[in-house]
Design a protein around this motif. Structure first.
Motif, PDB file in Angstrom:
ATOM      1  N   LEU A 132       0.852  -1.193   0.000  1.00 17.06           N
ATOM      2  CA  LEU A 132       0.000   0.000   0.000  1.00 17.06           C
ATOM      3  C   LEU A 132       0.884   1.238   0.000  1.00 17.06           C
ATOM      4  O   LEU A 132       1.750   1.399   0.871  1.00 17.06           O
ATOM      5  CB  LEU A 132      -0.910  -0.007   1.232  1.00 17.06           C
ATOM      6  N   TYR A 133       0.665   2.105  -0.961  1.00 18.96           N
ATOM      7  CA  TYR A 133       1.488   3.300  -1.117  1.00 18.96           C
ATOM      8  C   TYR A 133       0.583   4.525  -1.070  1.00 18.96           C
ATOM      9  O   TYR A 133      -0.173   4.796  -2.003  1.00 18.96           O
ATOM     10  CB  TYR A 133       2.250   3.228  -2.449  1.00 18.96           C
ATOM     11  N   VAL A 134       0.664   5.277   0.032  1.00 23.15           N
ATOM     12  CA  VAL A 134      -0.222   6.419   0.270  1.00 23.15           C
ATOM     13  C   VAL A 134       0.447   7.679  -0.288  1.00 23.15           C
ATOM     14  O   VAL A 134       1.451   8.147   0.239  1.00 23.15           O
ATOM     15  CB  VAL A 134      -0.538   6.587   1.760  1.00 23.15           C
ATOM     16  N   CYS A 135      -0.136   8.211  -1.356  1.00 24.29           N
ATOM     17  CA  CYS A 135       0.432   9.379  -2.054  1.00 24.29           C
ATOM     18  C   CYS A 135      -0.528  10.565  -2.016  1.00 24.29           C
ATOM     19  O   CYS A 135      -0.603  11.352  -2.972  1.00 24.29           O
ATOM     20  CB  CYS A 135       0.757   9.014  -3.498  1.00 24.29           C
ATOM     21  N   SER A 136      -1.248  10.694  -0.924  1.00 23.26           N
ATOM     22  CA  SER A 136      -2.247  11.764  -0.810  1.00 23.26           C
ATOM     23  C   SER A 136      -1.728  12.977  -0.049  1.00 23.26           C
ATOM     24  O   SER A 136      -2.503  13.861   0.316  1.00 23.26           O
ATOM     25  CB  SER A 136      -3.507  11.220  -0.128  1.00 23.26           C
ATOM     26  N   GLY A 137      -0.410  13.032   0.204  1.00 22.91           N
ATOM     27  CA  GLY A 137       0.155  14.190   0.886  1.00 22.91           C
ATOM     28  C   GLY A 137      -0.265  14.259   2.337  1.00 22.91           C
ATOM     29  O   GLY A 137      -0.579  13.250   2.965  1.00 22.91           O
TER      30      GLY A 137
END
Length: 480
Positions: A132-137
């Motif tokens: 899981l890669y969270v790229c929502s800042g």
């Protein structure tokens, strides 16, 4: 699991970070399946959300843009619509847009060690993934920071927060007060000054402000004589070296830096606006971000009288405007509350690991991207002292190194583990600035340590060497 889609990697967020992550993933781990879950109905993240007048980058586009897709427009300091067009173009050129699932706000993610898998829940769908890669800042897209000033209900004009700018707002000929002194305020004031009758920037305390040409003359010359990609690499390298050197010098000699910034601003102000108190902050340079004004646009409207600045505190709203602590009254038809942003950690996703709830505030951040004790998860954040993309792209490249190491070694799980005994100093928030929005979020943000892989350094050249060339299996990141 019936009705549940599985992907090797799920990317959360289709903004600048998510698009860059997708490119790195599909080019460096082509055998991995992936999808991007975007909570909104359009890609672009920040650059699709913010629609207030003058919205722009405060970093040059040669470093804010992607290294794999050179920025071609003339302006190095670009406006929001141009950046959004660039993101749409990038996603289309590399087929990334075909992997985006819109309207998929991630509510929770649960890790199972037995299955080596995340189960990700949105409002209307379920997914599983191996990583899981969270790229929502780290900004709250639902609402900005709102101050409940006394007497707001008495005001007969309109009050607007920049994060939710109304499409029907016409401020032509109106008296406008912009509350704030940060990047949003210094952007709004010159953008609105042309149409409004008068714009006043009302600040409780000032910020450091620096002017920079919107076009980079040296970059224009380089692009005229060099092949496109070579020119982009040279310009990007030049800007990285310059910004890193300036930041290091300002942090090492803050008194000299403050004098330089203040004396430069003083030369651009009219005699009626003294640099002290209006542009003399109480903090050291780079304790908070320095506000960028391209082509000195803020100072131009202050000189021609279409805008003004007032340094005071608000006592209360009145029916016709604002009363200040000094007793002064400011008349206004429109008040823009550029009072800041709200921060969230990992998109407010409720995390559990083998049934145990994980609070980001209880974790340390490994190499600026992974949470201690949390397997197969990365969080993409950018620099505060440099272009966001410089750091986010390094993070995405490192994530692909981790994924390829898992494949090569036949392992399924990676988790960073920290020995709390190693750190006796009080932990610091992962974003280490004194800005109000960061202080307000201290209770929810993960921590950084004082040394080694647990310290998030604001140094691109050092991070470039560390994240690109040091071994992934470093003894702290455990594979099984």
């Amino acid at each position: 699991m019936a009705g549940v889609e599985h992907f090797d990697v799920l990317i959360v967020g289709a903004g600048l970070s998510g698009i860059g992550a997708a490119y790195r993933l599909q080019t460096r781990c082509p055998e991995r399946t992936y999808a991007i879950l975007e909570s909104r109905d359009a890609l672009g993240g920040t650059w699709d959300l913010f629609r207030y007048p003058g919205v722009r980058s405060d970093s040059d586009m040669f470093t804010l843009g992607f290294p794999f897709h050179p920025w071609k427009a003339a302006k190095a300091i670009a406006d929001g619509p141009a950046i959004l067009d660039y993101l749409h173009e990038t996603a289309s050129v590399y087929g990334i847009d075909k992997h985006i699932r819109y309207g998929q706000r991630v509510a929770s993610a649960s890790w199972s060690s037995a299955d080596a898998m995340w189960t990700v829940e949105t409002a209307n769908a379920s997914y599983t993934c191996s990583f899981l890669y969270v790229c929502s800042g780290y900004y709250d897209y639902d609402s900005g920071y709102v101050v409940d000033f006394p007497g707001q209900s008495d005001f007969t004009g309109r009050i607007v927060h920049p994060q939710h700018w109304p499409d029907d707002l016409d401020y032509t000929g109106q008296r406008v007060v912009v509350i704030g002194s940060g990047a949003t305020a210094v952007t709004l004031v010159p953008a609105m000054a042309g149409a409004a009758a008068q714009v006043t920037m009302l600040q409780r305390s000032p910020s450091y402000v620096a002017s920079r040409p919107a076009r980079d003359a040296l970059s224009d010359r380089l692009r005229a004589v060099l092949p496109e990609r070579l020119a982009h690499r040279v310009i990007r390298g030049k800007n990285v070296v310059a910004s890193t050197a300036i930041y290091s010098a300002f942090r090492r000699w803050p008194a000299h830096a403050a004098w330089l910034l203040n004396s430069t601003v003083a030369k651009q102000l009219p005699d009626s606006i003294p640099v002290d108190p209006h542009f003399t902050p109480r903090y050291k340079p780079w304790d908070q971000r320095i506000c960028l004004v391209p082509d000195a646009d803020l100072f131009k409207v202050l000189r021609d009288g279409s805008a003004s600045v007032v340094t005071d505190e608000i006592d209360r709203f009145t029916p016709t405007g604002l009363r200040l602590r000094s007793g002064r009254e400011l008349d206004a038809d429109l008040v823009v509350t550029a009072t800041g942003l709200r921060m969230v950690a990992l998109g407010n996703i409720a995390l559990t690991v083998d049934g145990r709830s994980v609070q980001p505030h209880d974790t340390f951040v490994y190499k600026g991207m992974m949470l201690s004790g949390v397997p197969n998860l990365a969080w993409c954040i950018g620099y505060t002292n440099n272009s966001w993309t410089l750091r986010s792209d390094l993070t995405s490249q490192y994530v692909t190194r981790i994924l390829n190491h898992l494949t090569t070694t036949g392992t399924r799980t990676c988790v960073p583990e920290i020995d709390p005994a190693e750190y006796t100093a009080p932990p610091r928030p992962v974003v280490d600035l004194t800005s109000g929005y960061i202080r307000r979020a201290a209770a929810i943000l993960p921590h950084q340590g004082t040394q080694g892989p647990w310290r998030l350094r604001q140094n691109y050249p050092r991070d470039l060497l560390t994240l690109r060339y040091t071994p992934v299996a470093d003894g702290t990141l455990h594979f099984s």
